[in-house]
Design a protein around this motif. Structure first.
Motif, PDB file in Angstrom:
ATOM      1  N   VAL A  95     138.056 -25.330  68.547  1.00 52.69           N
ATOM      2  CA  VAL A  95     137.611 -24.244  67.671  1.00 52.69           C
ATOM      3  C   VAL A  95     136.609 -24.765  66.644  1.00 52.69           C
ATOM      4  N   VAL A  96     136.928 -25.917  66.028  1.00 56.39           N
ATOM      5  CA  VAL A  96     136.035 -26.475  65.001  1.00 56.39           C
ATOM      6  C   VAL A  96     134.677 -26.819  65.602  1.00 56.39           C
ATOM      7  N   VAL A  97     134.677 -27.452  66.769  1.00 63.56           N
ATOM      8  CA  VAL A  97     133.406 -27.832  67.417  1.00 63.56           C
ATOM      9  C   VAL A  97     132.572 -26.591  67.714  1.00 63.56           C
ATOM     10  N   ALA A  98     133.231 -25.555  68.243  1.00 62.84           N
ATOM     11  CA  ALA A  98     132.499 -24.329  68.596  1.00 62.84           C
ATOM     12  C   ALA A  98     131.912 -23.675  67.354  1.00 62.84           C
ATOM     13  N   ILE A  99     132.695 -23.641  66.258  1.00 63.17           N
ATOM     14  CA  ILE A  99     132.200 -23.004  65.028  1.00 63.17           C
ATOM     15  C   ILE A  99     131.001 -23.779  64.472  1.00 63.17           C
ATOM     16  N   ILE A 100     131.124 -25.118  64.403  1.00 59.76           N
ATOM     17  CA  ILE A 100     130.015 -25.929  63.858  1.00 59.76           C
ATOM     18  C   ILE A 100     128.755 -25.708  64.693  1.00 59.76           C
ATOM     19  N   ALA A 101     128.901 -25.723  66.021  1.00 60.92           N
ATOM     20  CA  ALA A 101     127.731 -25.579  66.902  1.00 60.92           C
ATOM     21  C   ALA A 101     127.070 -24.220  66.694  1.00 60.92           C
ATOM     22  N   LEU A 102     127.879 -23.158  66.677  1.00 55.45           N
ATOM     23  CA  LEU A 102     127.309 -21.811  66.587  1.00 55.45           C
ATOM     24  C   LEU A 102     126.707 -21.541  65.212  1.00 55.45           C
ATOM     25  N   VAL A 103     127.403 -21.972  64.149  1.00 55.20           N
ATOM     26  CA  VAL A 103     126.887 -21.706  62.797  1.00 55.20           C
ATOM     27  C   VAL A 103     125.596 -22.469  62.557  1.00 55.20           C
ATOM     28  N   SER A 104     125.551 -23.755  62.972  1.00 57.48           N
ATOM     29  CA  SER A 104     124.326 -24.521  62.712  1.00 57.48           C
ATOM     30  C   SER A 104     123.169 -23.981  63.554  1.00 57.48           C
ATOM     31  N   ALA A 105     123.460 -23.562  64.794  1.00 59.17           N
ATOM     32  CA  ALA A 105     122.389 -22.979  65.617  1.00 59.17           C
ATOM     33  C   ALA A 105     121.912 -21.661  65.008  1.00 59.17           C
ATOM     34  N   ALA A 106     122.868 -20.862  64.475  1.00 61.56           N
ATOM     35  CA  ALA A 106     122.501 -19.572  63.876  1.00 61.56           C
ATOM     36  C   ALA A 106     121.610 -19.761  62.656  1.00 61.56           C
ATOM     37  N   LEU A 107     121.874 -20.832  61.861  1.00 62.37           N
ATOM     38  CA  LEU A 107     121.047 -21.088  60.680  1.00 62.37           C
ATOM     39  C   LEU A 107     119.590 -21.302  61.080  1.00 62.37           C
ATOM     40  N   PHE A 108     119.370 -22.036  62.188  1.00 60.45           N
ATOM     41  CA  PHE A 108     118.001 -22.277  62.647  1.00 60.45           C
ATOM     42  C   PHE A 108     117.416 -21.006  63.263  1.00 60.45           C
ATOM     43  N   ALA A 109     118.244 -20.344  64.093  1.00 63.19           N
ATOM     44  CA  ALA A 109     117.736 -19.163  64.816  1.00 63.19           C
ATOM     45  C   ALA A 109     117.329 -18.057  63.847  1.00 63.19           C
ATOM     46  N   SER A 110     118.037 -17.951  62.705  1.00 64.13           N
ATOM     47  CA  SER A 110     117.728 -16.869  61.767  1.00 64.13           C
ATOM     48  C   SER A 110     116.586 -17.238  60.828  1.00 64.13           C
ATOM     49  N   HIS A 111     116.089 -18.478  60.938  1.00 63.34           N
ATOM     50  CA  HIS A 111     114.939 -18.929  60.131  1.00 63.34           C
ATOM     51  C   HIS A 111     115.205 -18.815  58.625  1.00 63.34           C
ATOM     52  N   ILE A 112     116.461 -19.067  58.197  1.00 61.49           N
ATOM     53  CA  ILE A 112     116.767 -19.026  56.757  1.00 61.49           C
ATOM     54  C   ILE A 112     115.967 -20.095  56.022  1.00 61.49           C
ATOM     55  N   TRP A 113     115.986 -21.318  56.566  1.00 57.66           N
ATOM     56  CA  TRP A 113     115.093 -22.355  56.060  1.00 57.66           C
ATOM     57  C   TRP A 113     114.066 -22.598  57.150  1.00 57.66           C
ATOM     58  N   TRP A 114     112.870 -22.161  56.922  1.00 58.91           N
ATOM     59  CA  TRP A 114     111.891 -22.307  57.989  1.00 58.91           C
ATOM     60  C   TRP A 114     110.577 -22.823  57.414  1.00 58.91           C
ATOM     61  N   LEU A 115     109.569 -22.879  58.248  1.00 61.96           N
ATOM     62  CA  LEU A 115     108.294 -23.431  57.832  1.00 61.96           C
ATOM     63  C   LEU A 115     107.636 -22.552  56.779  1.00 61.96           C
ATOM     64  N   PRO A 116     106.843 -23.152  55.894  1.00 63.52           N
ATOM     65  CA  PRO A 116     106.082 -22.328  54.951  1.00 63.52           C
ATOM     66  C   PRO A 116     104.971 -21.596  55.701  1.00 63.52           C
ATOM     67  N   VAL A 117     104.294 -20.705  55.014  1.00 61.06           N
ATOM     68  CA  VAL A 117     103.202 -19.947  55.619  1.00 61.06           C
ATOM     69  C   VAL A 117     102.162 -20.915  56.196  1.00 61.06           C
ATOM     70  N   ASP A 118     101.551 -20.528  57.297  1.00 66.40           N
ATOM     71  CA  ASP A 118     100.538 -21.364  57.950  1.00 66.40           C
ATOM     72  C   ASP A 118      99.153 -20.851  57.559  1.00 66.40           C
ATOM     73  N   ILE A 119      98.341 -21.708  56.912  1.00 64.84           N
ATOM     74  CA  ILE A 119      97.012 -21.259  56.484  1.00 64.84           C
ATOM     75  C   ILE A 119      95.909 -22.035  57.216  1.00 64.84           C
ATOM     76  N   SER A 120      96.239 -22.600  58.389  1.00 65.05           N
ATOM     77  CA  SER A 120      95.235 -23.399  59.099  1.00 65.05           C
ATOM     78  C   SER A 120      94.898 -22.780  60.449  1.00 65.05           C
ATOM     79  N   ALA A 121      93.697 -23.119  60.945  1.00 68.52           N
ATOM     80  CA  ALA A 121      93.266 -22.586  62.232  1.00 68.52           C
ATOM     81  C   ALA A 121      94.070 -23.186  63.392  1.00 68.52           C
ATOM     82  N   HIS A 122      94.553 -24.421  63.228  1.00 71.19           N
ATOM     83  CA  HIS A 122      95.265 -25.081  64.329  1.00 71.19           C
ATOM     84  C   HIS A 122      96.784 -24.922  64.239  1.00 71.19           C
ATOM     85  N   GLY A 123      97.283 -24.407  63.113  1.00 74.98           N
ATOM     86  CA  GLY A 123      98.721 -24.418  62.845  1.00 74.98           C
ATOM     87  C   GLY A 123      99.582 -23.668  63.847  1.00 74.98           C
ATOM     88  N   HIS A 124      99.030 -22.575  64.422  1.00 72.49           N
ATOM     89  CA  HIS A 124      99.855 -21.773  65.339  1.00 72.49           C
ATOM     90  C   HIS A 124     100.303 -22.600  66.537  1.00 72.49           C
TER      91      HIS A 124
END
Ligand SMILES: [Cu+2]
Length: 267
Positions: free
Chosen positions: A7-36
């Motif tokens: 249960v603990v392993v499953a919760i850690i895996a899903l919560v940490s993946a959800a944090l990335f998937a929801s982009h809570i902490w994500w890249l700052p705005v991209d202001i460059s031509a090559h950034g995309h």
């Protein structure tokens, strides 16, 4: 114990993946031509490695849940050939994935670093030293004065080691502690270091490049949005490293021309 672990392993895996998937902490705005291209590559890497991470953690949880607490006296079966083939297989699999991502990612990297700058680029010379950045524009003659490292003198503000007394091209060079660039115009920076390694990092420009003493390192990019962003040094370069930063301001061409004129008048 096995079920709790599952249960603990499953919760850690899903919560940490959800944090990335929801982009809570994500890249700052991209202001460059090559950034995309960088952002797309980063997303692809995150999705593929993230999916493998979640699947493998859930598989681990399932096995721990089903078999972790079994005490029925049956002898534990071993995998044919022992654990070694499994470990070798897993290592090769992960190695192949990392290698594949490297090849795919290097294309994006080469598109930025291994391409020639636009011949119409605006060239700006950059000097990094403990613990500041200085930026040099060529002035009205559009020619940079030659640099003489032995002439560098902080006290008189000669951060690049110019020789205006003997070098007429150096006389109108504009040296400032803050970078200003026009929007949508190819920029070519030439990076120099006075003392130790430093770095030029502007997350919004998706650019990070080291300065190395003795080398003049070209770096080209185009900013596509106006605004002011921080330039930070990301090489631990001494006691004042934490405070080594400057700003890059992206302006309209008219604003930039005006800005440059005002700086020239101040020199
Ligand atoms: Cu530094």
């Amino acid at each position: 114990m096995g079920k709790l672990f599952a249960v603990v392993v499953a919760i850690i895996a899903l919560v940490s993946a959800a944090l990335f998937a929801s982009h809570i902490w994500w890249l700052p705005v991209d202001i460059s031509a090559h950034g995309h291209a960088i952002d797309r590559q980063l997303s692809e890497t995150m999705v593929t490695s993230g999916a493998l991470f979640v699947l493998s953690q859930l598989a681990l949880a399932v096995f721990a849940w089903r078999y972790g607490d079994r005490r029925d006296g049956r002898q534990v079966k071993t995998f044919p050939g022992g654990a070694t083939p499994m470990v070798v297989f897993a290592t090769v699999l992960v190695g192949a994935e990392v290698l594949a991502l490297t090849f795919v990612g290097s294309k994006v990297w080469a598109g930025i670093y291994q391409t020639a700058p636009d011949p119409n680029s605006l060239q700006i010379d950059v000097q990094a030293e403990q613990f500041a950045f200085y930026f040099r524009y060529p002035g009205a003659d559009r020619t940079f004065g030659a640099v003489h490292p032995e002439r560098i003198d902080e006290a008189s503000g000669n951060f690049f080691g110019l020789d205006p007394a003997n070098d007429s091209t150096a006389r109108d060079d504009i040296v400032v502690p803050s970078l200003a660039i026009p929007v949508n115009r190819p920029i070519l920076l030439t990076l120099r270091a006075k003392d130790v390694n430093h770095a030029f990092y502007v997350p919004e420009l998706r650019i990070q490049q080291d300065f190395v003493p003795g080398l003049v390192i070209p770096l080209h990019f185009t900013a596509t949005q106006t605004g002011k962003h921080e330039i930070v040094c990301t090489q631990l370069c001494g006691l004042g490293h934490y405070n080594m930063r400057a700003y890059v301001e992206v302006m309209s061409q008219e604003q930039f021309d005006q800005w440059l004129k005002e700086r020239a008048a101040e020199q």
